[in-house]
Structure formats: structure tokens, C-alpha cells
Design a protein around this motif. Structure first.
Motif, mmCIF file in Angstrom:
data_model
loop_
_atom_site.group_PDB
_atom_site.id
_atom_site.type_symbol
_atom_site.label_atom_id
_atom_site.label_comp_id
_atom_site.label_asym_id
_atom_site.label_seq_id
_atom_site.Cartn_x
_atom_site.Cartn_y
_atom_site.Cartn_z
ATOM 1 N N ASP A 38 46.711 49.791 33.653
ATOM 2 C CA ASP A 38 47.841 49.760 34.585
ATOM 3 C C ASP A 38 47.385 49.684 36.043
ATOM 4 N N HIS A 39 46.338 50.451 36.390
ATOM 5 C CA HIS A 39 45.939 50.467 37.801
ATOM 6 C C HIS A 39 45.237 49.184 38.232
ATOM 7 N N GLN A 40 44.912 48.300 37.272
ATOM 8 C CA GLN A 40 44.313 47.014 37.607
ATOM 9 C C GLN A 40 45.351 45.892 37.713
ATOM 10 N N GLN A 41 46.622 46.198 37.441
ATOM 11 C CA GLN A 41 47.651 45.169 37.488
ATOM 12 C C GLN A 41 47.762 44.480 38.855
ATOM 13 N N PRO A 42 47.702 45.215 39.975
ATOM 14 C CA PRO A 42 47.759 44.511 41.273
ATOM 15 C C PRO A 42 46.625 43.508 41.469
ATOM 16 N N ALA A 43 45.414 43.857 41.008
ATOM 17 C CA ALA A 43 44.287 42.927 41.144
ATOM 18 C C ALA A 43 44.513 41.684 40.286
ATOM 19 N N LEU A 44 45.021 41.866 39.066
ATOM 20 C CA LEU A 44 45.323 40.726 38.198
ATOM 21 C C LEU A 44 46.380 39.831 38.826
ATOM 22 N N LEU A 45 47.405 40.473 39.379
ATOM 23 C CA LEU A 45 48.505 39.710 39.959
ATOM 24 C C LEU A 45 48.039 38.925 41.183
ATOM 25 N N ALA A 46 47.144 39.512 41.971
ATOM 26 C CA ALA A 46 46.633 38.807 43.151
ATOM 27 C C ALA A 46 45.886 37.540 42.741
ATOM 28 N N VAL A 47 45.063 37.625 41.686
ATOM 29 C CA VAL A 47 44.344 36.442 41.204
ATOM 30 C C VAL A 47 45.324 35.410 40.655
ATOM 31 N N ALA A 48 46.331 35.883 39.919
ATOM 32 C CA ALA A 48 47.320 34.965 39.349
ATOM 33 C C ALA A 48 48.076 34.208 40.437
ATOM 34 N N VAL A 49 48.457 34.906 41.498
ATOM 35 C CA VAL A 49 49.210 34.274 42.599
ATOM 36 C C VAL A 49 48.349 33.229 43.298
ATOM 37 N N ARG A 50 47.087 33.571 43.559
ATOM 38 C CA ARG A 50 46.200 32.593 44.200
ATOM 39 C C ARG A 50 46.015 31.360 43.319
ATOM 40 N N THR A 51 45.924 31.577 42.012
ATOM 41 C CA THR A 51 45.739 30.457 41.087
ATOM 42 C C THR A 51 46.985 29.590 41.020
ATOM 43 N N LEU A 52 48.142 30.211 41.006
ATOM 44 C CA LEU A 52 49.395 29.445 41.006
ATOM 45 C C LEU A 52 49.527 28.609 42.272
ATOM 46 N N LEU A 53 49.161 29.174 43.412
ATOM 47 C CA LEU A 53 49.217 28.415 44.661
ATOM 48 C C LEU A 53 48.289 27.204 44.595
ATOM 49 N N ALA A 54 47.084 27.416 44.069
ATOM 50 C CA ALA A 54 46.132 26.315 43.959
ATOM 51 C C ALA A 54 46.664 25.223 43.027
ATOM 52 N N LEU A 55 47.283 25.622 41.925
ATOM 53 C CA LEU A 55 47.839 24.640 40.997
ATOM 54 C C LEU A 55 48.987 23.854 41.636
ATOM 55 N N CYS A 56 49.822 24.556 42.393
ATOM 56 C CA CYS A 56 50.981 23.880 42.986
ATOM 57 C C CYS A 56 50.603 22.957 44.136
ATOM 58 N N GLU A 57 49.374 23.070 44.626
ATOM 59 C CA GLU A 57 48.903 22.111 45.644
ATOM 60 C C GLU A 57 48.521 20.788 45.002
ATOM 61 N N GLU A 58 48.363 20.802 43.676
ATOM 62 C CA GLU A 58 48.046 19.572 42.956
ATOM 63 C C GLU A 58 49.314 19.039 42.316
ATOM 64 N N SER A 59 49.265 17.828 41.831
ATOM 65 C CA SER A 59 50.413 17.294 41.121
ATOM 66 C C SER A 59 50.305 17.741 39.658
ATOM 67 N N PRO A 60 51.432 17.917 38.917
ATOM 68 C CA PRO A 60 52.783 17.592 39.391
ATOM 69 C C PRO A 60 53.349 18.736 40.215
#
Length: 315
Positions: free
Chosen positions: A293-315
């Protein structure tokens, strides 16, 4: 009033975008925020855990939208060379070293020399965990290390002494080299062999495990493997952070196994590049339970950065 998971993740997306040295476009951020707003969250939990489930589900969908498809097989592309240097050992280190050194993907049929890549034992086991997770095997760090300690064994490729002895029986000890440190190793290839020990980031590997689990529900096995290997893993390679570490009660087991490896390397008669004592566990700060549970913020931070990187690409 408590934020909804969508509001919580949306705020993290906006914050992550604003903190980047090369901020994504406003259109990219708006597109991702719209997807977050429409995303569903199965089950219940705390704000962070609900956010992780939302982000993992969205990440799996985005990966499938970027499936590169089956690559046409090129004639002779995987043909093994007849002679050459063979690099073996910790799997992620092997892959990174071969890529950095320009070695062919296929193993030589008759190795001229064998280079065994050794890592500090705690890092070598983390390397094995990451490799298995990236291959789609749903294995937690805590479960894997507890099982290994209970059976008093370590993954074979994490054991540099076992790997070196195996190849010494095949090609002779005089043609086996043990490299324990990153950096160039001369005299084996035309250009120095570049030994690489890529970091194992606990949050990134755990996010891969959770996303692979979701992909297993959404798609077939070949697609699941393809998007992990070709899309997600390369994106997460840029992440930096703390690696996994074993629980304190497993330290004596880890130290004893490392001492055995060091002793057998010292007695093996191999060419050494580095020092066998480099294989002792490094210890230090690390993440004992990457999925807790206490690692959830770290996981979420990586997930958000990865989603941003994906959305910079198509589609």
C-alpha cells in the motif's frame, strides 16, 4: 470532499506534465485528461490504490492501441554466426551488454570466448525478477525471494559461479571470462566489449507486472508478449529509482549464497574483469514490498509518466 479516482489521477497528470523539463503539448495533456475522465475503476480501495487500478487499466488499453503487429520475418535475420564472443549471465545485463557492444542477436555456434556477467547477488536476483515479469510471468518480488530462500536456491543465471563452471566444461576454463563491473573489456572483440548493468527500478517492474496481468485479461498471449516487449519495456527503461531488496531476515541466506559464489569464482581459474568480491550483496536502501500500500504513490507516478509518454505518440 474527497476526489474521485479520475480527479486524483487527473491532478497527477497535470502536475507531472508541468514538472517535465520538456513539457508535453497542451493538446497531449488534454487528450490524456479526457481519457482519464472516461476511465472506469474496478473494485474499491484507497485513493492511491484506486488511482493505480485506473492508470493500469488505461495503460493496458493504450498499449494495445499501439500494438506494432507481427513483424515480417527477414531472411537470415536470426542466423547464428559461426564464431564469436558469447555473453551469458544475468539476463537484463546480457541484453544491455550485447546491444551496447553491437553483438548479433543470435548466439555464435562455436564461441571463441564466453563472458559471464556477474552482478552483486541482490541485484542479480532483482535482474532475474525483472526479466521474468517482462516476459509476462506474474511473480511478486516478495513471493519470489521467499520461495528462493525457503528452497535455498537462486535463479541459475544469477549464479555467476554456476554459469562459469557450466561453460568451462563446454569450452574450457581458459576461454571463460567473468566480468563483475560495468565498463569496457578489451581484447575480446574488435572494439572493447561494453559491459552494462542496467538498473532494476522496483516501481517500474511492479507496474509492468500489474499491466501484464491486465493485458492477460484483454488480449491473446502473442499480443500480450509483443506490446510488453516492444512498447512498455522500452518506455520504462528511462525510469530511475530504488531497486527491490530482500527482507532483513533473508540477509543471512543471501550473504551465505554470495560467499559461495565468490569462493567458486576465485578458485575457477577464469580471466577476471573486476573482482569476485563485487558479487557480494550491496544492500542499502531499497523497496522490500513493491506492491504494498505505501508504494502505491510511487507506482502511480511511474504510470502517469508512462501514459504521458504514450500520449505524445500516435494514436
Amino acid at each position: 470532499m474527497t476526489d474521485t479516482p479520475q480527479q486524483y489521477v487527473g491532478r497527477l497528470v497535470a502536475e507531472a506534465a508541468s514538472r517535465r523539463a520538456d513539457p508535453p503539448s497542451a493538446a497531449t495533456v488534454a487528450t490524456l485528461l479526457a481519457k482519464v475522465d472516461r476511465a472506469s475503476v474496478p473494485g474499491r480501495g484507497t485513493g492511491a490504490s484506486e488511482g493505480v487500478r485506473l492508470a493500469v487499466g488505461l495503460l493496458a488499453e493504450e498499449l494495445l492501441a499501439r500494438d506494432p503487429g507481427v513483424s515480417p520475418r527477414r531472411r537470415g535475420a536470426s542466423r547464428a554466426p559461426r564464431r564469436g564472443v558469447l555473453v551469458v549471465g544475468a539476463p537484463l545485463a546480457v541484453a544491455a551488454t550485447r546491444a551496447a557492444s553491437g553483438l548479433p542477436a543470435a548466439r555464435p555456434k562455436r564461441p571463441t570466448d564466453v563472458v559471464v556477467l556477474g552482478r552483486p547477488l541482490d541485484e542479480a536476483i532483482a535482474d532475474a525478477w525483472a526479466h521474468q515479469v517482462q516476459a509476462g510471468i506474474n511473480r511478486t518480488w516478495g513471493g519470489m525471494t521467499a520461495t528462493l530462500a525457503a528452497h535455498d536456491r537462486i535463479p541459475p543465471r544469477s549464479d555467476a559461479a554456476w554459469v562459469a563452471a557450466r561453460w568451462a566444461r563446454i569450452v574450457g576454463a581458459d576461454r571463460v571470462h567473468v566480468a563483475t563491473r560495468p565498463g569496457p573489456v578489451g581484447g575480446l572483440t574488435r572494439a572493447p566489449l561494453q559491459v552494462v548493468q542496467p538498473p532494476v527500478v522496483a516501481a517500474a517492474v511492479e507496474l509492468t507486472r500489474l499491466t501484464a496481468e491486465q493485458l492477460g485479461i484483454l488480449t491473446d498471449r502473442p499480443t500480450h508478449a509483443r506490446v510488453l516487449e516492444q512498447v512498455l519495456v522500452p518506455l520504462l527503461a528511462r525510469e530511475r529509482g530504488r531497486g527491490p531488496r530482500v527482507r532483513a531476515k533473508l540477509d543471512p541466506w543471501l550473504g551465505r549464497r554470495a560467499a559461495d559464489i565468490i569462493e567458486h569464482i576465485e578458485q575457477g581459474g577464469y580471466a577476471l574483469h573486476g573482482d569476485p568480491t563485487d558479487l557480494a550483496p550491496r544492500g542499502g536502501p531499497g523497496v522490500m514490498w513493491p506492491g504494498s500500500d505505501h508504494q502505491q504513490p510511487a507506482l502511480l507516478a511511474v504510470a502517469v509518466r508512462t501514459l504521458l509518454a504514450l500520449c505524445e505518440e500516435s494514436p
